[in-house]
Write a protein that holds these residues in place. Structure first.
Motif, PDB file in Angstrom:
ATOM      1  N   VAL A   6     -89.648  15.911 -13.546  1.00  0.00           N
ATOM      2  CA  VAL A   6     -88.239  15.589 -13.757  1.00  0.00           C
ATOM      3  C   VAL A   6     -88.157  14.459 -14.777  1.00  0.00           C
ATOM      4  CG1 VAL A   6     -86.110  14.756 -12.694  1.00  0.00           C
ATOM      5  CG2 VAL A   6     -87.651  16.257 -11.392  1.00  0.00           C
ATOM      6  N   VAL A   7     -87.350  14.664 -15.818  1.00  0.00           N
ATOM      7  CA  VAL A   7     -87.191  13.626 -16.830  1.00  0.00           C
ATOM      8  C   VAL A   7     -85.710  13.272 -16.951  1.00  0.00           C
ATOM      9  CG1 VAL A   7     -87.673  12.944 -19.214  1.00  0.00           C
ATOM     10  CG2 VAL A   7     -89.138  14.633 -18.098  1.00  0.00           C
ATOM     11  N   ASP A   8     -85.404  12.002 -16.690  1.00  0.00           N
ATOM     12  CA  ASP A   8     -84.046  11.495 -16.903  1.00  0.00           C
ATOM     13  C   ASP A   8     -83.952  11.088 -18.374  1.00  0.00           C
ATOM     14  OD1 ASP A   8     -81.836   9.810 -17.271  1.00  0.00           O
ATOM     15  OD2 ASP A   8     -81.873   9.159 -15.178  1.00  0.00           O
ATOM     16  N   LEU A   9     -83.116  11.791 -19.122  1.00  0.00           N
ATOM     17  CA  LEU A   9     -83.111  11.570 -20.579  1.00  0.00           C
ATOM     18  C   LEU A   9     -82.178  10.444 -21.023  1.00  0.00           C
ATOM     19  CD1 LEU A   9     -83.454  15.165 -22.055  1.00  0.00           C
ATOM     20  CD2 LEU A   9     -85.139  13.333 -22.056  1.00  0.00           C
ATOM     21  N   GLY A  10     -81.470   9.851 -20.094  1.00  0.00           N
ATOM     22  CA  GLY A  10     -80.645   8.695 -20.451  1.00  0.00           C
ATOM     23  C   GLY A  10     -79.681   8.968 -21.602  1.00  0.00           C
ATOM     24  N   GLY A  11     -79.084  10.146 -21.598  1.00  0.00           N
ATOM     25  CA  GLY A  11     -78.074  10.455 -22.604  1.00  0.00           C
ATOM     26  C   GLY A  11     -78.621  11.010 -23.910  1.00  0.00           C
ATOM     27  N   ARG A  12     -79.937  11.148 -24.012  1.00  0.00           N
ATOM     28  CA  ARG A  12     -80.499  11.726 -25.244  1.00  0.00           C
ATOM     29  C   ARG A  12     -80.098  13.198 -25.365  1.00  0.00           C
ATOM     30  NH1 ARG A  12     -85.451   8.924 -23.574  1.00  0.00           N
ATOM     31  NH2 ARG A  12     -85.652   7.005 -24.780  1.00  0.00           N
ATOM     32  N   MET A  13     -80.274  13.709 -26.580  1.00  0.00           N
ATOM     33  CA  MET A  13     -79.762  15.048 -26.859  1.00  0.00           C
ATOM     34  C   MET A  13     -80.830  16.127 -26.630  1.00  0.00           C
ATOM     35  SD  MET A  13     -77.982  16.286 -30.392  1.00  0.00           S
ATOM     36  CE  MET A  13     -76.568  17.376 -30.298  1.00  0.00           C
ATOM     37  N   VAL A  14     -80.391  17.254 -26.098  1.00  0.00           N
ATOM     38  CA  VAL A  14     -81.261  18.432 -25.987  1.00  0.00           C
ATOM     39  C   VAL A  14     -80.604  19.559 -26.785  1.00  0.00           C
ATOM     40  CG1 VAL A  14     -82.324  20.106 -24.436  1.00  0.00           C
ATOM     41  CG2 VAL A  14     -82.067  17.733 -23.707  1.00  0.00           C
ATOM     42  N   LEU A  15     -81.392  20.198 -27.622  1.00  0.00           N
ATOM     43  CA  LEU A  15     -80.910  21.278 -28.481  1.00  0.00           C
ATOM     44  C   LEU A  15     -81.910  22.436 -28.435  1.00  0.00           C
ATOM     45  CD1 LEU A  15     -79.978  19.728 -31.968  1.00  0.00           C
ATOM     46  CD2 LEU A  15     -78.493  21.151 -30.569  1.00  0.00           C
ATOM     47  N   PRO A  16     -81.462  23.638 -28.777  1.00  0.00           N
ATOM     48  CA  PRO A  16     -82.465  24.682 -29.033  1.00  0.00           C
ATOM     49  C   PRO A  16     -83.390  24.197 -30.153  1.00  0.00           C
ATOM     50  CG  PRO A  16     -80.225  25.598 -29.054  1.00  0.00           C
ATOM     51  CD  PRO A  16     -80.085  24.107 -29.031  1.00  0.00           C
ATOM     52  N   ALA A  17     -84.664  24.566 -30.116  1.00  0.00           N
ATOM     53  CA  ALA A  17     -85.585  24.163 -31.182  1.00  0.00           C
ATOM     54  C   ALA A  17     -85.071  24.693 -32.513  1.00  0.00           C
ATOM     55  CB  ALA A  17     -86.978  24.703 -30.894  1.00  0.00           C
ATOM     56  N   PHE A  18     -85.430  23.995 -33.584  1.00  0.00           N
ATOM     57  CA  PHE A  18     -84.959  24.396 -34.908  1.00  0.00           C
ATOM     58  C   PHE A  18     -85.738  25.599 -35.450  1.00  0.00           C
ATOM     59  CE2 PHE A  18     -83.906  19.678 -35.469  1.00  0.00           C
ATOM     60  CZ  PHE A  18     -82.555  19.876 -35.223  1.00  0.00           C
ATOM     61  N   GLN A  19     -85.058  26.357 -36.296  1.00  0.00           N
ATOM     62  CA  GLN A  19     -85.735  27.369 -37.116  1.00  0.00           C
ATOM     63  C   GLN A  19     -85.576  27.003 -38.582  1.00  0.00           C
ATOM     64  OE1 GLN A  19     -85.568  31.585 -36.420  1.00  0.00           O
ATOM     65  NE2 GLN A  19     -85.080  31.985 -38.566  1.00  0.00           N
ATOM     66  N   ASP A  20     -86.678  27.003 -39.311  1.00  0.00           N
ATOM     67  CA  ASP A  20     -86.652  26.850 -40.762  1.00  0.00           C
ATOM     68  C   ASP A  20     -86.736  28.256 -41.354  1.00  0.00           C
ATOM     69  OD1 ASP A  20     -87.321  26.477 -43.507  1.00  0.00           O
ATOM     70  OD2 ASP A  20     -88.110  24.485 -43.053  1.00  0.00           O
ATOM     71  N   SER A  21     -85.658  28.692 -42.008  1.00  0.00           N
ATOM     72  CA  SER A  21     -85.572  30.093 -42.448  1.00  0.00           C
ATOM     73  C   SER A  21     -86.081  30.334 -43.869  1.00  0.00           C
ATOM     74  CB  SER A  21     -84.132  30.597 -42.312  1.00  0.00           C
ATOM     75  OG  SER A  21     -83.752  30.635 -40.962  1.00  0.00           O
ATOM     76  N   GLU A  37     -83.865  38.019 -32.892  1.00  0.00           N
ATOM     77  CA  GLU A  37     -84.368  37.492 -31.619  1.00  0.00           C
ATOM     78  C   GLU A  37     -83.287  36.749 -30.845  1.00  0.00           C
ATOM     79  OE1 GLU A  37     -87.829  35.291 -32.921  1.00  0.00           O
ATOM     80  OE2 GLU A  37     -88.947  37.137 -33.335  1.00  0.00           O
ATOM     81  N   GLU A  38     -82.015  37.021 -31.175  1.00  0.00           N
ATOM     82  CA  GLU A  38     -80.932  36.262 -30.536  1.00  0.00           C
ATOM     83  C   GLU A  38     -80.794  36.566 -29.054  1.00  0.00           C
ATOM     84  OE1 GLU A  38     -80.578  38.759 -32.566  1.00  0.00           O
ATOM     85  OE2 GLU A  38     -78.950  40.087 -31.943  1.00  0.00           O
ATOM     86  N   LYS A  39     -81.366  37.682 -28.600  1.00  0.00           N
ATOM     87  CA  LYS A  39     -81.263  37.977 -27.166  1.00  0.00           C
ATOM     88  C   LYS A  39     -82.289  37.172 -26.367  1.00  0.00           C
ATOM     89  CE  LYS A  39     -79.090  42.497 -27.163  1.00  0.00           C
ATOM     90  NZ  LYS A  39     -79.189  42.987 -28.574  1.00  0.00           N
ATOM     91  N   VAL A  40     -83.338  36.693 -27.025  1.00  0.00           N
ATOM     92  CA  VAL A  40     -84.397  35.995 -26.271  1.00  0.00           C
ATOM     93  C   VAL A  40     -84.466  34.492 -26.545  1.00  0.00           C
ATOM     94  CG1 VAL A  40     -85.859  38.029 -26.004  1.00  0.00           C
ATOM     95  CG2 VAL A  40     -86.173  36.575 -28.006  1.00  0.00           C
ATOM     96  N   ARG A  41     -83.822  34.016 -27.595  1.00  0.00           N
ATOM     97  CA  ARG A  41     -83.916  32.587 -27.899  1.00  0.00           C
ATOM     98  C   ARG A  41     -82.754  32.159 -28.808  1.00  0.00           C
ATOM     99  NH1 ARG A  41     -85.675  31.356 -33.101  1.00  0.00           N
ATOM    100  NH2 ARG A  41     -86.402  33.142 -34.285  1.00  0.00           N
ATOM    101  N   GLY A  42     -82.730  30.872 -29.153  1.00  0.00           N
ATOM    102  CA  GLY A  42     -81.734  30.397 -30.120  1.00  0.00           C
ATOM    103  C   GLY A  42     -80.573  29.656 -29.477  1.00  0.00           C
ATOM    104  N   THR A  43     -80.333  29.903 -28.171  1.00  0.00           N
ATOM    105  CA  THR A  43     -79.338  29.121 -27.432  1.00  0.00           C
ATOM    106  C   THR A  43     -80.004  28.670 -26.134  1.00  0.00           C
ATOM    107  OG1 THR A  43     -78.509  31.066 -26.260  1.00  0.00           O
ATOM    108  CG2 THR A  43     -77.382  30.468 -28.314  1.00  0.00           C
TER     109      THR A  43
END
Ligand SMILES: [Zn+2]
Length: 568
Positions: free
Chosen positions: A78-93, A516-522
């Motif tokens: 368990v990690v308390d992130l103290g308000g830090r941001m969580v996002l889907p990982a980036f893709q470089d296209s 791959e939008e059905k398996v990742r990206g959000t």
């Protein structure tokens, strides 16, 4: 009637849900729970949340911290992130991950400001790499040396035991040591080759060590070709850097033999720490027969995280050297509209054949004529083959004629921007604006206009051409200013976009581009836990600070592929 039935079904579903929550069996304990976070899911209906849980590489819960903690078990982290941001990982296209990595491992003397600094870097590099038969690399600035003419004697001291050749930053000169000159047989009696010059001592006629243009080729032809280990080492270096920037998926912009072999080797070894869609290099001279050759490569280069289902076509060159194809001539060269690298008819035929063979087409197009030709080719493929959902895209898109802007959405073609380039650096002020003139320069990097049509925008770095850091590119798309500058007046402010647009470009839209939008990206229940933790909430800071934010943690399929040492 239909409405009533829907309502009844909804009631039944709600009742079932209540049963499973109250009396059903408890959810399996999670491997990881992130709480107290600014989770930006990039999902259309639930954009923000507070917590997230991961089990077996998949997201199993997104919501509030209290409910997330109900999935806590004996081995849950368990990690308390103290308000830090969580996002889907980036893709470089659009990235050259393997060759950029190979380059990063050579002797890099770019952006050093003194001769002493250049010498020190070369000495260190040679000492650190006794295994290399040659010292190669470059990036030296011409003004550091008198007459832009570095001497072989200096390089002999720095690299006494092997041949060495280092390119100038502009790529038009090279600096060789005595061993390299001797291997190439360059002496005072050697004639200058066509299109090149061997710099010589005015008194003795001896070669000084600087070789201009084609003269560098006399030495370079002796440098050993890259072997499989070089490509693999380059890929490893590229992977480490990408994961550090929060990138867990890429579109390799130009792939052939050695590059593909490296990807497949590391994929089989379980070391490929991101998802790769490789764009296979098309030899446009060979025409439609390329579809067959590429199909064989597509079958051969497939792995757990690798697929080679795209075809890369170069439509033109670059504006700075007058090789980008324009609709109207360059201002300083009457009649010169640059060069298309293939004829429109040939492009149409190729696009039809590749589309029919199930390839996604990835085009390099910079000038407005090359971009129009590419869109025309996609339209021709659509007319011939019908809609095949191939998700073709055009990268770079520096100068788009306004008439073509609505066509991306209409044709279903993604706009692949390198947003980091969209501010007035010297490439633009000195080398682009003067040769385009003010009128059409308004349409340089029109990201906002394309986004406003509803077209799919994706983002890429073109590394190692420019920084790989997606956060810097995102900042520039929002500010249209040098990422190092404080807030101020934007360049072509009409073309600014908002943060959500750019985050989509680097996450959910990237996943869509790779089918791959059905398996990742959000960040949604059931999707792969490809996610990042950023040290601050990007929505809570000024746009001019986004590039300074840091990725602290990168997960791919729930597995840690990068962790900042400061993040416990
Ligand atoms: Zn590129």
């Amino acid at each position: 009637m239909t409405k009533i039935r829907t309502a009844a079904l909804a009631l039944i579903a709600a009742a079932l849900l209540a049963v499973s929550c109250a009396g059903g069996r408890p959810a399996e304990p999670a491997d990881l729970i992130l709480t107290n976070a600014a989770v930006t899911t990039m999902a259309a209906n639930e954009p923000r949340a507070e917590a997230l849980a991961v089990t077996d590489g998949k997201i199993v819960f997104v919501g509030d911290s209290r409910k997330a903690l109900m999935r806590r078990g004996g081995s849950t982290r368990v990690v308390d992130l103290g308000g830090r941001m969580v996002l889907p990982a980036f893709q470089d296209s659009h990235i050259h991950l393997v060759m950029g990595g190979v380059e990063s491992l050579s002797c890099n003397i770019a952006e050093l400001e003194t001769k002493e600094a250049v010498f020190a870097r070369i000495r260190e590099y040679a000492a650190a790499h006794p295994e290399l038969p040659w010292v190669t690399g470059g990036g030296w600035a011409l003004p550091l040396f008198p007459q832009a003419n570095p001497r072989k004697e200096d390089l002999d001291v720095l690299v006494p035991d092997r041949p060495a050749i280092l390119d100038a930053a502009d790529g038009h000169s090279s600096w060789a040591n005595s061993r390299a000159l001797a291997l190439a047989g360059i002496t005072r009696d050697t004639q200058d080759p066509v299109g090149g010059r061997i710099e010589r001592d005015p008194k003795t006629g001896e070669p000084t060590g600087t070789l201009r243009e084609s003269a560098a080729g006399l030495v370079e032809s002796h440098v050993p070709e890259l072997g499989p280990a070089d490509y693999i080492n380059g890929l490893r270096a590229g992977l480490a850097m990408a994961n550090r920037f929060g990138i867990a998926s890429i579109i390799e912009a130009r792939a052939d033999g050695g590059i593909l072999d490296a990807y497949v080797a590391l994929d089989r070894a379980g070391e490929l720490s991101l998802r790769v869609l490789a764009s296979l290099q098309v030899d446009t001279d060979k025409g439609v027969s390329e579809a067959r050759r590429l199909a064989a490569l597509r079958q051969r280069y497939v792995g757990t995280r690798l697929k080679a289902t795209a075809a890369k076509i170069f439509a033109d060159g670059v504006i700075e050297s007058h090789t980008a194809a324009l609709l109207e001539p360059y201002v300083d060269r009457p009649g010169d509209r640059g060069t298309l690298l293939l004829e429109p008819e040939a492009f149409d035929a190729l696009a039809r054949a590749l589309d029919l063979a199930g390839f996604q087409i990835h085009v390099h197009a910079i000038g407005d004529r090359a971009i129009r030709m590419s869109l025309d080719a996609f339209a021709a493929a659509g007319r011939a083959n019908g809609f095949r959902d191939m998700r073709h895209h055009i990268a770079h898109l520096e100068l788009i004629d306004p008439a073509d802007i609505p066509r991306f959405k209409r044709l279903g073609v993604a706009a692949n921007f390198q947003a980091l380039w969209a501010y007035p650096d010297t490439y633009i002020t000195d080398l682009t604006l003067p040769i385009l003139g003010p009128g059409r320069s308004r349409w340089l990097y029109p990201i906002g206009s394309v986004a406003a049509t509803g077209a799919v925008i994706v983002g890429g770095s073109d590394w190692s051409v420019s920084s790989m850091n997606p956060l810097e590119a995102i900042q520039v798309a929002l500010t249209r200013r040098d990422p190092g500058d404080p807030p101020g007046e934007a360049w072509i402010p009409e073309e600014k976009v908002d943060l959500a647009t750019m985050l989509r470009a680097y996450t959910v839209n990237g996943a869509w581009l790779c089918h791959e939008e059905k398996v990742r990206g959000t960040l949604e229940t059931g999707k792969a836990a490809d996610l990042i933790v950023i040290d601050r909430d990007l929505f809570a800071i000024p746009a001019s600070e986004i590039g300074r934010a840091r990725v602290l943690l990168t997960l791919l399929d729930g597995r840690e592929i990068f962790r900042d040492p400061s993040f416990k």
